[in-house]
Design a protein around this motif. Structure first.
Motif, PDB file in Angstrom:
ATOM      1  N   ASN A 220      36.904  24.148  39.220  1.00 25.07           N
ATOM      2  CA  ASN A 220      37.156  24.941  38.021  1.00 25.07           C
ATOM      3  C   ASN A 220      36.757  26.396  38.255  1.00 25.07           C
ATOM      4  O   ASN A 220      37.507  27.335  37.956  1.00 25.07           O
ATOM      5  N   LEU A 221      35.567  26.604  38.825  1.00 25.63           N
ATOM      6  CA  LEU A 221      35.087  27.951  39.098  1.00 25.63           C
ATOM      7  C   LEU A 221      35.965  28.665  40.129  1.00 25.63           C
ATOM      8  O   LEU A 221      36.286  29.845  39.971  1.00 25.63           O
ATOM      9  N   ASN A 222      36.337  27.971  41.186  1.00 26.63           N
ATOM     10  CA  ASN A 222      37.161  28.588  42.227  1.00 26.63           C
ATOM     11  C   ASN A 222      38.490  29.091  41.671  1.00 26.63           C
ATOM     12  O   ASN A 222      38.995  30.141  42.081  1.00 26.63           O
ATOM     13  N   GLN A 223      39.057  28.362  40.720  1.00 22.23           N
ATOM     14  CA  GLN A 223      40.317  28.788  40.102  1.00 22.23           C
ATOM     15  C   GLN A 223      40.115  30.064  39.292  1.00 22.23           C
ATOM     16  O   GLN A 223      40.973  30.956  39.282  1.00 22.23           O
ATOM     17  N   ARG A 224      38.989  30.185  38.630  1.00 19.89           N
ATOM     18  CA  ARG A 224      38.734  31.349  37.784  1.00 19.89           C
ATOM     19  C   ARG A 224      38.362  32.591  38.603  1.00 19.89           C
ATOM     20  O   ARG A 224      38.409  33.706  38.091  1.00 19.89           O
ATOM     21  N   LEU A 225      37.969  32.408  39.851  1.00 15.15           N
ATOM     22  CA  LEU A 225      37.566  33.520  40.705  1.00 15.15           C
ATOM     23  C   LEU A 225      38.709  34.048  41.569  1.00 15.15           C
ATOM     24  O   LEU A 225      38.473  34.790  42.514  1.00 15.15           O
ATOM     25  N   ASP A 226      39.944  33.682  41.227  1.00 14.60           N
ATOM     26  CA  ASP A 226      41.117  34.139  41.970  1.00 14.60           C
ATOM     27  C   ASP A 226      41.621  35.451  41.371  1.00 14.60           C
ATOM     28  O   ASP A 226      42.018  35.505  40.203  1.00 14.60           O
ATOM     29  N   LEU A 227      41.603  36.519  42.152  1.00 11.69           N
ATOM     30  CA  LEU A 227      41.982  37.846  41.674  1.00 11.69           C
ATOM     31  C   LEU A 227      43.484  38.027  41.509  1.00 11.69           C
ATOM     32  O   LEU A 227      43.926  39.043  40.969  1.00 11.69           O
ATOM     33  N   ARG A 228      44.275  37.078  41.964  1.00 13.59           N
ATOM     34  CA  ARG A 228      45.729  37.206  41.831  1.00 13.59           C
ATOM     35  C   ARG A 228      46.173  37.199  40.375  1.00 13.59           C
ATOM     36  O   ARG A 228      47.271  37.664  40.060  1.00 13.59           O
ATOM     37  N   SER A 229      45.326  36.722  39.490  1.00 15.69           N
ATOM     38  CA  SER A 229      45.684  36.704  38.068  1.00 15.69           C
ATOM     39  C   SER A 229      45.836  38.109  37.509  1.00 15.69           C
ATOM     40  O   SER A 229      46.480  38.309  36.474  1.00 15.69           O
ATOM     41  N   LEU A 230      45.262  39.118  38.180  1.00 21.57           N
ATOM     42  CA  LEU A 230      45.365  40.503  37.719  1.00 21.57           C
ATOM     43  C   LEU A 230      46.689  41.155  38.099  1.00 21.57           C
ATOM     44  O   LEU A 230      47.069  42.175  37.525  1.00 21.57           O
ATOM     45  N   GLU A 231      47.394  40.581  39.068  1.00 25.52           N
ATOM     46  CA  GLU A 231      48.558  41.254  39.639  1.00 25.52           C
ATOM     47  C   GLU A 231      49.729  41.336  38.673  1.00 25.52           C
ATOM     48  O   GLU A 231      50.580  42.219  38.799  1.00 25.52           O
ATOM     49  N   THR A 232      49.804  40.437  37.715  1.00 28.68           N
ATOM     50  CA  THR A 232      50.904  40.487  36.745  1.00 28.68           C
ATOM     51  C   THR A 232      50.808  41.728  35.867  1.00 28.68           C
ATOM     52  O   THR A 232      51.800  42.148  35.276  1.00 28.68           O
TER      53      THR A 232
END
Length: 269
Positions: A220-232
Protein backbone atom coordinates in the motif's frame (compact mmCIF):
# COMPACT_ATOMS: atom_id res chain seq x y z
CA UNK A 1 6.50 20.94 -3.26
CA UNK A 2 5.80 23.71 -0.75
CA UNK A 3 9.51 24.57 -0.71
CA UNK A 4 9.77 24.68 -4.51
CA UNK A 5 6.69 26.90 -4.66
CA UNK A 6 8.24 29.40 -2.26
CA UNK A 7 11.53 29.57 -4.15
CA UNK A 8 9.87 30.08 -7.54
CA UNK A 9 7.51 32.67 -6.08
CA UNK A 10 10.49 34.73 -5.02
CA UNK A 11 12.48 34.13 -8.19
CA UNK A 12 9.72 35.01 -10.64
CA UNK A 13 8.64 37.94 -8.52
CA UNK A 14 12.07 39.50 -9.03
CA UNK A 15 11.80 39.69 -12.83
CA UNK A 16 11.47 43.27 -14.03
CA UNK A 17 9.07 44.44 -16.74
CA UNK A 18 11.93 44.52 -19.24
CA UNK A 19 13.01 40.97 -18.53
CA UNK A 20 15.98 41.74 -16.31
CA UNK A 21 16.68 39.75 -13.18
CA UNK A 22 19.28 41.05 -10.71
CA UNK A 23 21.02 38.75 -8.23
CA UNK A 24 20.45 40.94 -5.18
CA UNK A 25 16.82 41.52 -6.14
CA UNK A 26 16.29 37.79 -6.59
CA UNK A 27 18.03 37.02 -3.28
CA UNK A 28 15.89 39.54 -1.40
CA UNK A 29 12.71 38.23 -3.02
CA UNK A 30 13.53 34.60 -2.16
CA UNK A 31 14.63 35.53 1.37
CA UNK A 32 11.26 37.19 1.93
CA UNK A 33 9.54 33.83 1.38
CA UNK A 34 11.10 32.42 4.57
CA UNK A 35 10.58 33.29 8.22
CA UNK A 36 14.28 32.98 9.03
CA UNK A 37 17.43 32.51 6.95
CA UNK A 38 20.94 31.96 8.27
CA UNK A 39 22.63 32.19 4.86
CA UNK A 40 21.38 32.61 1.31
CA UNK A 41 23.19 33.20 -1.97
CA UNK A 42 21.70 33.60 -5.45
CA UNK A 43 23.74 33.63 -8.64
CA UNK A 44 22.20 34.45 -12.00
CA UNK A 45 24.18 33.57 -15.12
CA UNK A 46 22.93 36.18 -17.55
CA UNK A 47 22.67 35.72 -21.26
CA UNK A 48 23.67 38.66 -23.53
CA UNK A 49 21.60 41.81 -23.00
CA UNK A 50 19.47 41.29 -26.09
CA UNK A 51 18.45 37.87 -24.75
CA UNK A 52 17.66 39.30 -21.33
CA UNK A 53 15.27 41.71 -22.99
CA UNK A 54 13.60 38.67 -24.53
CA UNK A 55 13.02 37.12 -21.09
CA UNK A 56 15.91 34.63 -21.22
CA UNK A 57 18.30 33.67 -18.43
CA UNK A 58 21.05 31.08 -18.84
CA UNK A 59 20.98 29.62 -15.35
CA UNK A 60 20.03 30.39 -11.74
CA UNK A 61 21.84 28.88 -8.77
CA UNK A 62 20.58 29.16 -5.20
CA UNK A 63 22.32 27.99 -2.02
CA UNK A 64 21.05 28.41 1.51
CA UNK A 65 21.53 27.19 5.08
CA UNK A 66 19.06 26.97 7.95
CA UNK A 67 15.94 28.12 6.09
CA UNK A 68 12.76 28.30 8.17
CA UNK A 69 9.50 28.19 6.22
CA UNK A 70 6.80 30.72 7.09
CA UNK A 71 3.57 28.78 6.80
CA UNK A 72 4.89 25.45 8.06
CA UNK A 73 7.12 24.56 10.96
CA UNK A 74 9.88 23.20 8.72
CA UNK A 75 13.58 24.05 8.76
CA UNK A 76 15.86 23.14 5.85
CA UNK A 77 19.45 22.60 7.03
CA UNK A 78 20.90 22.92 3.53
CA UNK A 79 19.38 23.82 0.16
CA UNK A 80 20.98 23.90 -3.29
CA UNK A 81 18.99 24.55 -6.47
CA UNK A 82 20.24 24.96 -10.04
CA UNK A 83 18.04 25.60 -13.06
CA UNK A 84 18.59 25.04 -16.75
CA UNK A 85 18.09 28.03 -19.01
CA UNK A 86 14.87 29.94 -18.40
CA UNK A 87 12.79 31.49 -21.16
CA UNK A 88 9.65 33.51 -20.48
CA UNK A 89 6.93 34.67 -22.81
CA UNK A 90 7.86 38.33 -23.34
CA UNK A 91 4.19 39.32 -23.56
CA UNK A 92 3.65 38.17 -19.95
CA UNK A 93 6.74 39.71 -18.30
CA UNK A 94 5.70 42.30 -15.72
CA UNK A 95 2.20 40.90 -15.52
CA UNK A 96 0.71 39.20 -12.48
CA UNK A 97 1.67 35.70 -13.62
CA UNK A 98 4.59 35.40 -16.10
CA UNK A 99 4.41 32.36 -18.40
CA UNK A 100 7.18 30.09 -19.59
CA UNK A 101 7.87 29.39 -23.26
CA UNK A 102 9.56 26.11 -22.41
CA UNK A 103 9.55 23.66 -19.49
CA UNK A 104 11.43 24.73 -16.37
CA UNK A 105 14.04 22.16 -15.37
CA UNK A 106 15.98 22.22 -12.13
CA UNK A 107 18.05 20.08 -9.80
CA UNK A 108 17.35 20.36 -6.07
CA UNK A 109 19.45 19.08 -3.16
CA UNK A 110 18.19 19.16 0.42
CA UNK A 111 19.71 18.17 3.74
CA UNK A 112 17.36 17.67 6.70
CA UNK A 113 18.33 16.91 10.28
CA UNK A 114 16.62 14.21 12.30
CA UNK A 115 15.53 16.76 14.91
CA UNK A 116 13.90 19.01 12.30
CA UNK A 117 12.09 16.09 10.63
CA UNK A 118 10.70 14.94 13.98
CA UNK A 119 9.42 18.44 14.65
CA UNK A 120 7.53 18.31 11.35
CA UNK A 121 6.10 14.86 12.10
CA UNK A 122 4.51 16.14 15.29
CA UNK A 123 2.89 19.15 13.64
CA UNK A 124 -0.94 19.20 13.36
CA UNK A 125 -0.67 19.74 9.58
CA UNK A 126 1.35 16.55 9.04
CA UNK A 127 -0.80 14.44 11.36
CA UNK A 128 -3.89 15.63 9.50
CA UNK A 129 -2.39 14.61 6.15
CA UNK A 130 -1.31 11.25 7.55
CA UNK A 131 -4.82 10.55 8.73
CA UNK A 132 -6.23 11.26 5.27
CA UNK A 133 -3.81 8.78 3.69
CA UNK A 134 -5.16 5.97 5.90
CA UNK A 135 -2.01 3.95 5.14
CA UNK A 136 -2.93 1.18 7.58
CA UNK A 137 -5.86 0.12 5.43
CA UNK A 138 -5.22 -3.15 3.60
CA UNK A 139 -7.76 -2.27 0.93
CA UNK A 140 -7.22 1.33 -0.27
CA UNK A 141 -9.77 0.90 -3.07
CA UNK A 142 -12.61 0.47 -0.57
CA UNK A 143 -12.20 3.42 1.78
CA UNK A 144 -15.82 3.55 2.96
CA UNK A 145 -15.65 0.21 4.78
CA UNK A 146 -12.17 0.66 6.22
CA UNK A 147 -11.64 1.98 9.75
CA UNK A 148 -10.02 5.37 10.27
CA UNK A 149 -6.86 5.52 12.35
CA UNK A 150 -5.44 8.40 14.36
CA UNK A 151 -1.66 8.81 14.56
CA UNK A 152 0.12 10.28 17.60
CA UNK A 153 3.70 10.72 18.78
CA UNK A 154 5.44 9.89 15.48
CA UNK A 155 9.23 9.73 15.59
CA UNK A 156 11.91 8.95 13.03
CA UNK A 157 15.52 7.88 13.48
CA UNK A 158 17.99 7.75 10.59
CA UNK A 159 20.28 4.72 10.75
CA UNK A 160 23.26 3.43 8.79
CA UNK A 161 23.05 1.31 5.59
CA UNK A 162 20.14 3.32 4.17
CA UNK A 163 17.79 2.21 6.90
CA UNK A 164 15.33 4.20 8.97
CA UNK A 165 13.35 3.55 12.14
CA UNK A 166 9.80 4.86 12.47
CA UNK A 167 7.74 4.86 15.66
CA UNK A 168 4.13 5.91 16.08
CA UNK A 169 1.09 5.25 18.24
CA UNK A 170 -2.11 4.35 16.39
CA UNK A 171 -5.65 4.53 17.67
CA UNK A 172 -8.76 3.48 15.79
CA UNK A 173 -11.27 6.32 15.67
CA UNK A 174 -13.90 5.88 18.36
CA UNK A 175 -11.72 3.59 20.47
CA UNK A 176 -9.89 4.50 23.69
CA UNK A 177 -6.89 2.17 23.47
CA UNK A 178 -3.90 2.72 21.23
CA UNK A 179 -1.09 0.49 20.01
CA UNK A 180 2.59 1.28 19.58
CA UNK A 181 4.06 0.62 16.13
CA UNK A 182 7.80 0.30 15.52
CA UNK A 183 8.97 -0.10 11.92
CA UNK A 184 12.55 -0.44 10.72
CA UNK A 185 13.13 -0.60 6.99
CA UNK A 186 15.59 0.08 4.25
CA UNK A 187 14.78 2.54 1.46
CA UNK A 188 15.58 2.07 -2.20
CA UNK A 189 15.00 4.28 -5.24
CA UNK A 190 13.24 2.58 -8.18
CA UNK A 191 14.10 4.19 -11.52
CA UNK A 192 14.13 7.56 -9.78
CA UNK A 193 10.35 7.64 -9.71
CA UNK A 194 9.46 5.94 -6.45
CA UNK A 195 10.70 4.80 -3.07
CA UNK A 196 10.54 1.17 -2.07
CA UNK A 197 10.68 -0.23 1.46
CA UNK A 198 13.38 -2.93 1.73
CA UNK A 199 13.37 -5.76 4.29
CA UNK A 200 10.95 -4.08 6.70
CA UNK A 201 10.57 -5.36 10.25
CA UNK A 202 7.60 -4.17 12.29
CA UNK A 203 6.47 -4.67 15.85
CA UNK A 204 3.11 -3.91 17.47
CA UNK A 205 3.38 -3.51 21.23
CA UNK A 206 6.76 -5.30 21.04
CA UNK A 207 5.27 -8.27 19.13
CA UNK A 208 6.57 -8.81 15.60
CA UNK A 209 3.99 -8.29 12.86
CA UNK A 210 3.28 -11.38 10.69
CA UNK A 211 4.88 -11.12 7.26
CA UNK A 212 1.57 -11.52 5.42
CA UNK A 213 -0.01 -8.52 7.13
CA UNK A 214 3.15 -6.42 6.88
CA UNK A 215 3.46 -7.11 3.15
CA UNK A 216 -0.06 -5.75 2.59
CA UNK A 217 0.82 -2.48 4.35
CA UNK A 218 4.17 -2.18 2.55
CA UNK A 219 2.53 -2.71 -0.85
CA UNK A 220 0.00 0.00 0.00
CA UNK A 221 2.78 2.42 0.96
CA UNK A 222 4.89 1.61 -2.11
CA UNK A 223 1.96 2.49 -4.37
CA UNK A 224 1.50 5.85 -2.66
CA UNK A 225 5.21 6.71 -2.98
CA UNK A 226 5.16 6.56 -6.79
CA UNK A 227 5.91 10.02 -8.24
CA UNK A 228 4.40 9.17 -11.62
CA UNK A 229 1.02 10.25 -10.25
CA UNK A 230 2.21 13.87 -10.60
CA UNK A 231 2.90 13.60 -14.33
CA UNK A 232 -0.73 13.95 -15.40
CA UNK A 233 -0.57 17.54 -14.08
CA UNK A 234 2.54 18.39 -16.11
CA UNK A 235 5.00 17.91 -13.25
CA UNK A 236 7.82 15.38 -13.52
CA UNK A 237 9.94 14.66 -10.48
CA UNK A 238 12.71 12.11 -10.11
CA UNK A 239 14.76 11.18 -7.04
CA UNK A 240 18.42 11.00 -8.03
CA UNK A 241 19.94 10.68 -4.58
CA UNK A 242 18.79 9.46 -1.18
CA UNK A 243 21.42 9.15 1.53
CA UNK A 244 20.92 8.57 5.22
CA UNK A 245 23.33 8.67 8.10
CA UNK A 246 22.71 8.93 11.84
CA UNK A 247 20.97 12.24 12.47
CA UNK A 248 20.74 13.39 8.85
CA UNK A 249 18.94 12.82 5.55
CA UNK A 250 20.12 14.04 2.12
CA UNK A 251 17.80 14.12 -0.89
CA UNK A 252 18.60 15.03 -4.49
CA UNK A 253 15.82 15.47 -7.06
CA UNK A 254 15.30 16.53 -10.66
CA UNK A 255 12.17 18.54 -11.48
CA UNK A 256 10.63 19.37 -14.85
CA UNK A 257 7.55 21.62 -14.93
CA UNK A 258 5.63 22.10 -18.17
CA UNK A 259 4.38 25.62 -19.00
CA UNK A 260 0.81 24.33 -18.82
CA UNK A 261 1.26 22.55 -15.45
CA UNK A 262 -1.35 23.14 -12.77
CA UNK A 263 1.57 23.69 -10.39
CA UNK A 264 1.98 27.29 -11.59
CA UNK A 265 -1.40 28.19 -10.12
CA UNK A 266 0.11 27.67 -6.64
CA UNK A 267 2.74 30.35 -7.21
CA UNK A 268 2.11 33.60 -5.32
CA UNK A 269 3.62 36.87 -6.55
Amino acid sequence: MELLTLILSGLLGSISPVGLIVEQTAENAIRSQFAQVEKLQVRVDNAPTHQLLQGKVDRVRIAGRSLQLKRQDIRIALLELETDNIELDTHTIGKKRPKFKQPLQAGLRLVLTEADVNKVLKSPEFLSRLRKLNVISTNPANKDSNPVYLFTNPKVKFLTNQRVNLQVEIQEEGQSESVSINLETGLNIISGRSLQLIKPVAKVNEEEVPTRFLDAIVNNLNQRLDLRSLETDGLLMRIIKLKMKPGELEIGTFVRIEPSAKFWKTIRF
